[in-house]
Design an enzyme around this catalytic site. Structure first.
Site, PDB file in Angstrom:
ATOM      1  N   ASN A  46       0.919  -1.214   0.036  1.00 42.35           N
ATOM      2  CA  ASN A  46      -0.066  -0.108  -0.055  1.00 42.35           C
ATOM      3  C   ASN A  46       0.982   1.387  -0.161  1.00 42.35           C
ATOM      4  O   ASN A  46       1.799   1.252   0.664  1.00 42.35           O
ATOM      5  CB  ASN A  46      -1.168  -0.089   1.277  1.00 42.35           C
ATOM      6  CG  ASN A  46      -0.471  -0.294   2.516  1.00 42.35           C
ATOM      7  OD1 ASN A  46       0.715  -0.687   2.600  1.00 42.35           O
ATOM      8  ND2 ASN A  46      -1.251   0.414   3.460  1.00 42.35           N
ATOM      9  N   VAL A  47       0.438   2.162  -0.604  1.00 44.27           N
ATOM     10  CA  VAL A  47       1.060   3.606  -0.786  1.00 44.27           C
ATOM     11  C   VAL A  47       0.081   4.596  -0.417  1.00 44.27           C
ATOM     12  O   VAL A  47      -0.854   4.822  -1.214  1.00 44.27           O
ATOM     13  CB  VAL A  47       1.450   3.806  -2.351  1.00 44.27           C
ATOM     14  CG1 VAL A  47       2.507   4.980  -2.341  1.00 44.27           C
ATOM     15  CG2 VAL A  47       2.626   2.618  -2.648  1.00 44.27           C
ATOM     16  N   GLU A  48       0.254   5.276   0.734  1.00 40.00           N
ATOM     17  CA  GLU A  48      -0.719   6.433   1.166  1.00 40.00           C
ATOM     18  C   GLU A  48      -0.283   7.509   0.725  1.00 40.00           C
ATOM     19  O   GLU A  48       0.612   7.861  -0.117  1.00 40.00           O
ATOM     20  CB  GLU A  48      -0.826   6.245   2.643  1.00 40.00           C
ATOM     21  CG  GLU A  48      -1.280   4.860   3.290  1.00 40.00           C
ATOM     22  CD  GLU A  48      -1.519   4.690   4.574  1.00 40.00           C
ATOM     23  OE1 GLU A  48      -1.158   5.752   5.478  1.00 40.00           O
ATOM     24  OE2 GLU A  48      -2.215   3.919   5.085  1.00 40.00           O
ATOM     25  N   CYS A  57      -4.108   0.827  -2.739  1.00 43.17           N
ATOM     26  CA  CYS A  57      -4.037  -0.460  -1.705  1.00 43.17           C
ATOM     27  C   CYS A  57      -2.960  -1.035  -2.476  1.00 43.17           C
ATOM     28  O   CYS A  57      -2.641  -1.038  -3.491  1.00 43.17           O
ATOM     29  CB  CYS A  57      -5.275  -1.139  -1.857  1.00 43.17           C
ATOM     30  SG  CYS A  57      -6.693  -0.681  -0.660  1.00 43.17           S
ATOM     31  N   GLU A  59      -2.995  -4.068  -3.498  1.00 44.02           N
ATOM     32  CA  GLU A  59      -3.391  -4.943  -4.637  1.00 44.02           C
ATOM     33  C   GLU A  59      -3.464  -4.010  -6.069  1.00 44.02           C
ATOM     34  O   GLU A  59      -3.251  -4.657  -7.016  1.00 44.02           O
ATOM     35  CB  GLU A  59      -5.191  -5.452  -4.303  1.00 44.02           C
ATOM     36  CG  GLU A  59      -5.149  -6.459  -3.307  1.00 44.02           C
ATOM     37  CD  GLU A  59      -5.333  -5.992  -2.049  1.00 44.02           C
ATOM     38  OE1 GLU A  59      -4.868  -4.489  -1.767  1.00 44.02           O
ATOM     39  OE2 GLU A  59      -5.997  -6.581  -1.031  1.00 44.02           O
ATOM     40  N   CYS A  90      -9.784  -5.839   0.539  1.00 48.63           N
ATOM     41  CA  CYS A  90     -10.902  -5.011   0.600  1.00 48.63           C
ATOM     42  C   CYS A  90     -11.937  -4.997  -0.757  1.00 48.63           C
ATOM     43  O   CYS A  90     -11.616  -5.720  -1.621  1.00 48.63           O
ATOM     44  CB  CYS A  90     -10.626  -3.468   0.999  1.00 48.63           C
ATOM     45  SG  CYS A  90     -10.015  -2.641  -0.507  1.00 48.63           S
ATOM     46  N   CYS A  93     -10.835  -4.170  -4.045  1.00 48.87           N
ATOM     47  CA  CYS A  93      -9.748  -4.836  -4.233  1.00 48.87           C
ATOM     48  C   CYS A  93     -10.239  -6.280  -4.833  1.00 48.87           C
ATOM     49  O   CYS A  93      -9.426  -6.899  -5.647  1.00 48.87           O
ATOM     50  CB  CYS A  93      -8.486  -4.947  -3.344  1.00 48.87           C
ATOM     51  SG  CYS A  93      -7.940  -3.342  -3.203  1.00 48.87           S
TER      52      CYS A  93
HETATM   53  N1  THU Z   1      -5.327  -1.599   2.469  1.00 41.47           N
HETATM   54  C1  THU Z   1      -4.704  -2.286   1.384  1.00 41.47           C
HETATM   55  O1  THU Z   1      -3.609  -2.031   0.658  1.00 41.47           O
HETATM   56  N2  THU Z   1      -5.491  -3.425   0.823  1.00 41.47           N
HETATM   57  C2  THU Z   1      -6.636  -3.828   1.242  1.00 41.47           C
HETATM   58  O2  THU Z   1      -7.174  -4.848   0.763  1.00 41.47           O
HETATM   59  C3  THU Z   1      -7.085  -3.160   2.638  1.00 41.47           C
HETATM   60  C4  THU Z   1      -6.693  -1.846   3.027  1.00 41.47           C
HETATM   61  C5  THU Z   1      -4.683  -0.557   3.037  1.00 41.47           C
HETATM   62  C6  THU Z   1      -5.176   0.885   2.576  1.00 41.47           C
HETATM   63  C7  THU Z   1      -4.857   1.675   3.577  1.00 41.47           C
HETATM   64  O3  THU Z   1      -3.313   2.267   3.276  1.00 41.47           O
HETATM   65  C8  THU Z   1      -4.514   0.940   4.544  1.00 41.47           C
HETATM   66  O4  THU Z   1      -4.692  -0.521   4.438  1.00 41.47           O
HETATM   67  C9  THU Z   1      -5.538   1.133   5.964  1.00 41.47           C
HETATM   68  O5  THU Z   1      -6.976   0.958   5.153  1.00 41.47           O
END
Ligand code: THU
Length: 130
Positions: A46-48, A57, A59, A90, A93
């Protein structure tokens, strides 16, 4: 079950990617890895973003790795959090993964390995547009 999938290798790769996640806002790291039908392993983290809704996400990175690396079908998928625990992808994804793996994609979940048809029932997909 499915001895042709090296789940340990996929889990290790997901954990490696998790270590590289950029998650300064949630502090919730995610790593994802999948086996492709040509034997490749693709992965993402994940890259916020300061604009929270722009967050990518793990994925998303995985699918970009898949397509940018030559495409193919996803056969088996796993993702984990920063503790190394298997987590569910999620909803958004699941849809992303369905596009490239379909109903038979094997998804590792906290309840074991399930086909995508059970993880995303009655999915909307490419067939609907055919
Ligand atoms: N996140 C993912 O990378 N994939 C998922 O399927 C669930 C959530 C990440 C997004 C965010 O950076 C962190 O988890 C909290 O939601």
């Amino acid at each position: 079950m499915e001895p042709w999938v090296d789940w340990d290798l996929l889990r290790r790769r997901a954990r490696e990617l998790c270590d590289r996640a950029y998650a300064p806002y949630s502090n919730y790291r995610v790593g994802a890895a999948a086996l492709v039908d040509d034997g490749r392993i693709v992965a993402g983290c994940n890259v916020e973003n300061a604009g929270y809704g722009v967050t990518l996400c793990a994925e998303c990175g995985l699918v970009s790795d898949l397509v940018g690396g030559g495409g193919g079908r996803l056969l088996a998928f796993t993702c984990c959090n920063g503790k190394g625990e298997v987590i569910m992808p999620c909803g958004r994804c699941r849809q992303l993964l369905f596009e490239h793996g379909g109903s038979e994609l094997l998804v590792e979940t906290p309840r074991g390995i399930l086909p995508m048809r059970e993880v995303l029932p009655q999915a909307f997909g490419p067939d609907a547009l055919a």
